[in-house]
Design a protein around this motif. Structure first.
Motif, mmCIF file in Angstrom:
data_model
loop_
_atom_site.group_PDB
_atom_site.id
_atom_site.type_symbol
_atom_site.label_atom_id
_atom_site.label_comp_id
_atom_site.label_asym_id
_atom_site.label_seq_id
_atom_site.Cartn_x
_atom_site.Cartn_y
_atom_site.Cartn_z
ATOM 1 N N ALA A 91 -58.857 -15.103 -9.330
ATOM 2 C CA ALA A 91 -59.667 -16.529 -9.646
ATOM 3 C C ALA A 91 -58.853 -17.118 -8.661
ATOM 4 C CB ALA A 91 -59.114 -16.657 -10.611
ATOM 5 N N ARG A 92 -57.915 -17.185 -7.836
ATOM 6 C CA ARG A 92 -57.511 -18.003 -6.758
ATOM 7 C C ARG A 92 -57.984 -18.392 -5.824
ATOM 8 N NH1 ARG A 92 -51.766 -17.128 -4.811
ATOM 9 N NH2 ARG A 92 -51.716 -19.241 -4.291
ATOM 10 N N LEU A 93 -58.416 -16.799 -5.572
ATOM 11 C CA LEU A 93 -59.679 -16.545 -4.229
ATOM 12 C C LEU A 93 -60.939 -17.173 -4.363
ATOM 13 C CD1 LEU A 93 -58.324 -13.199 -2.933
ATOM 14 C CD2 LEU A 93 -57.707 -15.076 -1.543
ATOM 15 N N ARG A 94 -60.959 -16.772 -5.722
ATOM 16 C CA ARG A 94 -62.582 -17.769 -6.237
ATOM 17 C C ARG A 94 -62.538 -19.177 -5.926
ATOM 18 N NH1 ARG A 94 -62.773 -16.446 -11.474
ATOM 19 N NH2 ARG A 94 -62.250 -14.370 -10.288
ATOM 20 N N ASP A 95 -61.492 -19.726 -6.969
ATOM 21 C CA ASP A 95 -60.746 -21.518 -6.359
ATOM 22 C C ASP A 95 -60.967 -21.820 -4.939
ATOM 23 O OD1 ASP A 95 -60.908 -21.240 -9.430
ATOM 24 O OD2 ASP A 95 -58.605 -21.279 -9.710
ATOM 25 N N PHE A 96 -60.436 -21.021 -4.696
ATOM 26 C CA PHE A 96 -60.208 -21.312 -2.772
ATOM 27 C C PHE A 96 -61.067 -21.633 -2.158
ATOM 28 C CE2 PHE A 96 -59.214 -20.955 1.898
ATOM 29 C CZ PHE A 96 -57.862 -21.276 1.917
ATOM 30 N N ALA A 119 -64.975 -7.803 -4.577
ATOM 31 C CA ALA A 119 -64.932 -6.593 -5.659
ATOM 32 C C ALA A 119 -65.082 -8.524 -6.378
ATOM 33 C CB ALA A 119 -63.742 -6.691 -5.431
ATOM 34 N N ASP A 120 -65.037 -9.114 -6.595
ATOM 35 C CA ASP A 120 -65.271 -10.115 -7.514
ATOM 36 C C ASP A 120 -66.526 -10.512 -7.216
ATOM 37 O OD1 ASP A 120 -64.463 -11.857 -9.519
ATOM 38 O OD2 ASP A 120 -64.085 -13.294 -7.559
ATOM 39 N N VAL A 121 -67.306 -11.181 -5.915
ATOM 40 C CA VAL A 121 -68.415 -11.388 -5.832
ATOM 41 C C VAL A 121 -69.563 -9.844 -6.455
ATOM 42 C CG1 VAL A 121 -70.180 -11.503 -3.780
ATOM 43 C CG2 VAL A 121 -68.056 -12.796 -4.346
ATOM 44 N N LEU A 122 -69.189 -9.231 -6.337
ATOM 45 C CA LEU A 122 -69.460 -8.436 -6.599
ATOM 46 C C LEU A 122 -69.773 -7.814 -8.535
ATOM 47 C CD1 LEU A 122 -69.486 -5.332 -3.964
ATOM 48 C CD2 LEU A 122 -71.473 -6.864 -4.794
ATOM 49 N N GLY A 123 -68.821 -8.041 -9.071
ATOM 50 C CA GLY A 123 -68.158 -7.611 -10.251
ATOM 51 C C GLY A 123 -67.490 -6.350 -10.399
ATOM 52 N N VAL A 124 -67.732 -5.956 -9.387
ATOM 53 C CA VAL A 124 -66.600 -4.696 -9.208
ATOM 54 C C VAL A 124 -64.544 -4.518 -9.528
ATOM 55 C CG1 VAL A 124 -66.101 -2.650 -8.028
ATOM 56 C CG2 VAL A 124 -68.361 -3.651 -7.571
ATOM 57 N N ASP A 125 -64.631 -4.184 -10.969
ATOM 58 C CA ASP A 125 -63.052 -4.121 -10.972
ATOM 59 C C ASP A 125 -62.454 -2.803 -10.353
ATOM 60 O OD1 ASP A 125 -60.270 -3.082 -12.052
ATOM 61 O OD2 ASP A 125 -61.371 -3.426 -14.517
#
Length: 118
Positions: free
Chosen positions: A10-15, A79-85
């Motif tokens: 989430a922090r990386l997404r916001d950044f 992983a976040d961009v790809l939706g991978v846990d």
């Protein structure tokens, strides 16, 4: 506070969003950036002996820590961009490796196991 992968993602997404960098954070670009950072990490160990690599001086350890952070951040972002846990994927892979590399058969051995049957 203990950082979780979800919180870091989430922090990386916001950044990225705050800088309008999401347009650049394609899986291809993130994978390439990750590979580059892994290369920078590897370069820190390239000419060290095995003994030197196991007991880094403070300056080298600081550089290694920084490169590990870069690798982690790009991995989590990808992983976040790809939706991978990423934790679920890592645990599933560890379970698979546990089946492939029976401890009694592979203890002390660096040989590669054959693939698991489908």
């Amino acid at each position: 506070m203990t950082e979780t992968v979800e919180r870091l993602a989430a922090r990386l997404r916001d950044f990225a969003r705050e800088r309008d960098w999401e347009q650049f954070h394609t899986p291809k670009n993130l994978a390439m950036a990750l590979a580059g950072e892994v290369g920078e990490l590897v370069a820190e160990f390239q000419w060290l002996t095995p003994g030197e690599s196991a007991s880094l001086d403070d300056e080298t350890l600081a550089r290694v820590r920084s490169e590990l952070a870069d690798v982690t951040n790009y991995l989590v972002r990808l992983a976040d961009v790809l939706g991978v846990d990423v934790l679920a994927a890592a645990n599933a892979k560890l379970d698979e490796n546990g089946r492939r590399y029976d401890a009694d058969l592979y203890r002390g051995s660096a040989r590669k196991a054959p693939p698991l049957p489908p």
